[in-house]
Design a protein around this motif. Structure first.
Motif, short mmCIF file in Angstrom:
data_model
loop_
_atom_site.label_atom_id
_atom_site.label_comp_id
_atom_site.label_asym_id
_atom_site.label_seq_id
_atom_site.Cartn_x
_atom_site.Cartn_y
_atom_site.Cartn_z
N ILE A 120 26.76 -24.28 19.29
CA ILE A 120 26.44 -25.67 19.61
C ILE A 120 27.21 -25.97 20.90
N PRO A 121 26.57 -25.71 22.04
CA PRO A 121 27.27 -25.89 23.32
C PRO A 121 27.80 -27.31 23.48
N TYR A 122 29.00 -27.41 23.99
CA TYR A 122 29.61 -28.74 24.16
C TYR A 122 28.75 -29.65 25.03
N ARG A 123 28.00 -29.08 25.97
CA ARG A 123 27.15 -29.90 26.84
C ARG A 123 26.05 -30.59 26.06
N SER A 124 25.68 -30.06 24.89
CA SER A 124 24.65 -30.69 24.08
C SER A 124 25.17 -31.91 23.34
N LEU A 125 26.49 -32.13 23.36
CA LEU A 125 27.11 -33.22 22.63
C LEU A 125 27.40 -34.44 23.51
N VAL A 126 27.32 -34.24 24.81
CA VAL A 126 27.62 -35.32 25.76
C VAL A 126 26.37 -35.66 26.57
N THR A 127 26.38 -36.83 27.18
CA THR A 127 25.22 -37.24 27.97
C THR A 127 25.14 -36.46 29.28
N ASP A 128 23.94 -36.35 29.80
CA ASP A 128 23.75 -35.66 31.08
C ASP A 128 24.39 -36.44 32.23
N GLU A 129 24.38 -37.77 32.10
CA GLU A 129 24.89 -38.62 33.18
C GLU A 129 26.41 -38.69 33.22
N ASP A 130 27.05 -38.56 32.07
CA ASP A 130 28.50 -38.73 31.99
C ASP A 130 29.06 -37.75 30.96
N LEU A 131 29.69 -36.69 31.44
CA LEU A 131 30.22 -35.65 30.56
C LEU A 131 31.40 -36.12 29.73
N LEU A 132 31.84 -37.36 29.93
CA LEU A 132 32.92 -37.93 29.14
C LEU A 132 32.39 -38.88 28.07
N LYS A 133 31.07 -38.97 27.96
CA LYS A 133 30.45 -39.89 27.01
C LYS A 133 29.60 -39.11 26.00
N PHE A 134 29.89 -39.32 24.72
CA PHE A 134 29.13 -38.65 23.68
C PHE A 134 27.72 -39.21 23.60
N ARG A 135 26.81 -38.37 23.15
CA ARG A 135 25.45 -38.82 22.87
C ARG A 135 25.50 -39.79 21.68
N PRO A 136 24.49 -40.62 21.53
CA PRO A 136 24.44 -41.52 20.37
C PRO A 136 24.41 -40.71 19.06
N ARG A 137 24.87 -41.32 17.99
CA ARG A 137 24.96 -40.66 16.68
C ARG A 137 23.66 -39.96 16.28
N ALA A 138 22.53 -40.63 16.44
CA ALA A 138 21.24 -40.04 16.04
C ALA A 138 20.96 -38.74 16.81
N GLU A 139 21.31 -38.74 18.08
CA GLU A 139 21.10 -37.53 18.90
C GLU A 139 22.06 -36.43 18.47
N LEU A 140 23.31 -36.78 18.17
CA LEU A 140 24.27 -35.78 17.69
C LEU A 140 23.80 -35.18 16.37
N GLN A 141 23.31 -36.02 15.48
CA GLN A 141 22.80 -35.52 14.20
C GLN A 141 21.65 -34.55 14.43
N GLN A 142 20.80 -34.85 15.41
CA GLN A 142 19.68 -33.96 15.72
C GLN A 142 20.17 -32.62 16.28
N VAL A 143 21.21 -32.65 17.09
CA VAL A 143 21.78 -31.41 17.63
C VAL A 143 22.24 -30.52 16.48
N PHE A 144 22.93 -31.09 15.51
CA PHE A 144 23.39 -30.31 14.35
C PHE A 144 22.21 -29.83 13.51
N ARG A 145 21.23 -30.71 13.29
CA ARG A 145 20.04 -30.32 12.51
C ARG A 145 19.32 -29.15 13.19
N ASP A 146 19.15 -29.25 14.50
CA ASP A 146 18.46 -28.19 15.25
C ASP A 146 19.19 -26.85 15.12
N ALA A 147 20.51 -26.91 14.94
CA ALA A 147 21.31 -25.69 14.78
C ALA A 147 21.37 -25.24 13.33
N GLY A 148 20.76 -26.02 12.42
CA GLY A 148 20.78 -25.67 11.00
C GLY A 148 22.08 -26.02 10.31
#
Length: 124
Positions: A35-63
């Protein structure tokens, strides 16, 4: 490096999450999920996490179920970006601090340890 000594149990009871980017494909711990760290942060700001729903999808996509009862071992290249995994899991509802472990030696230690088993993505 207790992880190496308990390799068989890792494949059945623990989940290993690796936050490295492209270097994960070259070599990683057997059974590790990338689960690459870049998938957890926004493209515009690497210091800002993606919204919860998007983070949940990242984990779901990884199983991965962030609130699993299984022990989760977090790793990365040097022990820094692993913190993004920890925070993302927490944001997704994981509050099992005893069951969430940070391997602070990360790949820099594990990869250098000759007897440690290693695989490439083509071997998974």
């Amino acid at each position: 490096l207790d992880v190496v000594q308990e390799e068989e149990s890792i494949h059945t009871s623990e989940i290993i999450l690796d936050a490295r980017g492209s270097t994960f494909a070259k070599a990683h711990m057997p059974g590790a999920i990338n689960i690459p760290y870049r998938s957890l942060v926004t493209d515009e700001d690497l210091l800002k996490f993606r919204p919860r729903a998007e983070l949940q999808q990242v984990f779901r996509d990884a199983g991965v179920d962030p609130v699993t009862d299984r022990k989760v071992i977090l790793t990365c290249g040097s022990g820094v970006s692993v913190c993004l995994l920890w925070m993302s899991l927490e944001e997704c509802g994981r509050n099992n601090t005893e069951g969430t472990l940070v391997y602070d030696g990360s790949w820099s230690e594990y990869g250098a340890y000759e007897p440690a088993p290693k695989v490439s993505s083509s071997e998974d």
